[in-house]
Enzyme design. Structure first.
Site: not given
Ligand code: GLV
Length: 309
Positions: A224, A272
């Site tokens: 993250r 992401h």
């Molecule tokens: C994506 O970021 C997840 O947590 O699956």
């Protein structure tokens, strides 16, 4: 059985049709903020509003549509007396492993340099890879971290892993807890973050941590954005402690166009995408767990809300 689907997806039927296929007897509804209570038994959620849990007090379980539950555990009235379940692997671990392996291989094999040489019409061999110069350290040894560690160990990079407790993984040296963090960092040149985001892992990758890595370090963040102190990474890059960073997650997404990362040649940015949630595998897993709960069986993937993952 009633199931509520709670996610800001413009085409929720892509999910609900699959849920219906797996659980034909279920009544499925898509959440919207002004709907009355539907007495749902199960909620399948991504970043749900607190109103969900006020309005649906009889839920038997909550399923998170992702591996990371950091947003979910922030919801103040998340029920504590029912299973709150995260996604386990569901096709994500292999994607993470290939994303990380791609970058570790590309960097250690000088693939960028060969691209530049190609553009300049140059045929020039670089020194062959010396694997001992590329020790890898994986932060977090959950489903995803383990898969990443095993994949790189299979490619014969020296691999260490760090987690709260010790793990026995073939080809991976395991370090555990605060006391062994220094030892882990001292063995690591390529740092890969797969940790869950919790109060104890937030801001973990700061200047002090980056300074304890082996020289000419590489940072790959697929956890993250909040794990990483952005300005500390910029500083470590300017100081030459970190030579490359591969970042897939950010404090603010999309990454603001004014962020310094965009213009740093040492930083690779992806939006992401290192492990996408795969609808079919995700719903198959959640539907299987709902069926198990309905039969009174235990399920895996239940989080500990206080621990945060
Ligand atoms: C994506 O970021 C997840 O947590 O699956």
């Amino acid at each position: 059985m009633k199931i509520l689907f709670v996610a800001a997806d413009p085409k929720p039927e892509r999910w609900t049709n699959l849920i219906q296929q797996h659980l034909p007897e279920a009544q499925i509804q898509v959440w919207h903020s002004d709907m009355p209570s539907c007495n749902a038994d199960y909620a399948i959620v991504w970043h749900p509003p607190a109103a969900l849990f006020d309005r649906e007090p009889q839920l038997k379980a909550v399923f998170n549509l992702g591996a990371g539950v950091d947003a979910l555990v922030q919801v103040p009235n998340l029920p504590r007396n029912i299973p709150v379940v995260r996604l386990e692997d569901a096709g994500m671990a292999v994607q993470m492993a290939e994303y990380v392996a791609y970058h570790v291989i590309g960097i250690s094999r000088d693939m960028d340099v060969y691209r530049e040489q190609q553009a300049a019409g140059q045929w020039k061999l670089r020194r062959p890879i010396e694997r001992s110069e590329w020790p890898v350290g994986v932060l977090g040894l959950g489903h995803i971290g383990q898969r990443v560690a095993r994949t790189l160990a299979g490619l014969e990079y020296p691999v260490c892993g760090w987690a709260r407790s010790t793990y026995a993984i073939d080809g991976v040296r395991s370090f555990a807890g605060e006391a062994e963090l220094d030892g882990f960092l001292g063995e690591t040149r390529v740092l890969i973050n797969t940790l869950p985001l919790t109060d104890s892992t937030r801001d973990l990758i700061d200047h002090s941590l980056l300074s304890r890595l082996r020289p000419d370090a590489v940072v790959i963040n697929v956890g993250r954005g909040e794990h990483l102190v952005d300005q500390d990474l910029c500083r470590a890059i300017e100081e030459g402690r970190v030579s490359r960073a591969v970042l897939d997650v950010f404090r603010e997404e999309p990454l603001p166009t004014t962020h310094p990362f965009w213009s740093m040649p040492q930083v690779n940015i992806t939006p992401h995408v290192s492990a996408r949630t795969l609808r079919e595998a995700t719903i198959a897993q959640i539907a299987g767990k709902i069926a198990s709960l309905e039969q009174g069986q235990a399920i895996s993937g239940v989080i500990d809300i206080d621990r945060g993952y």
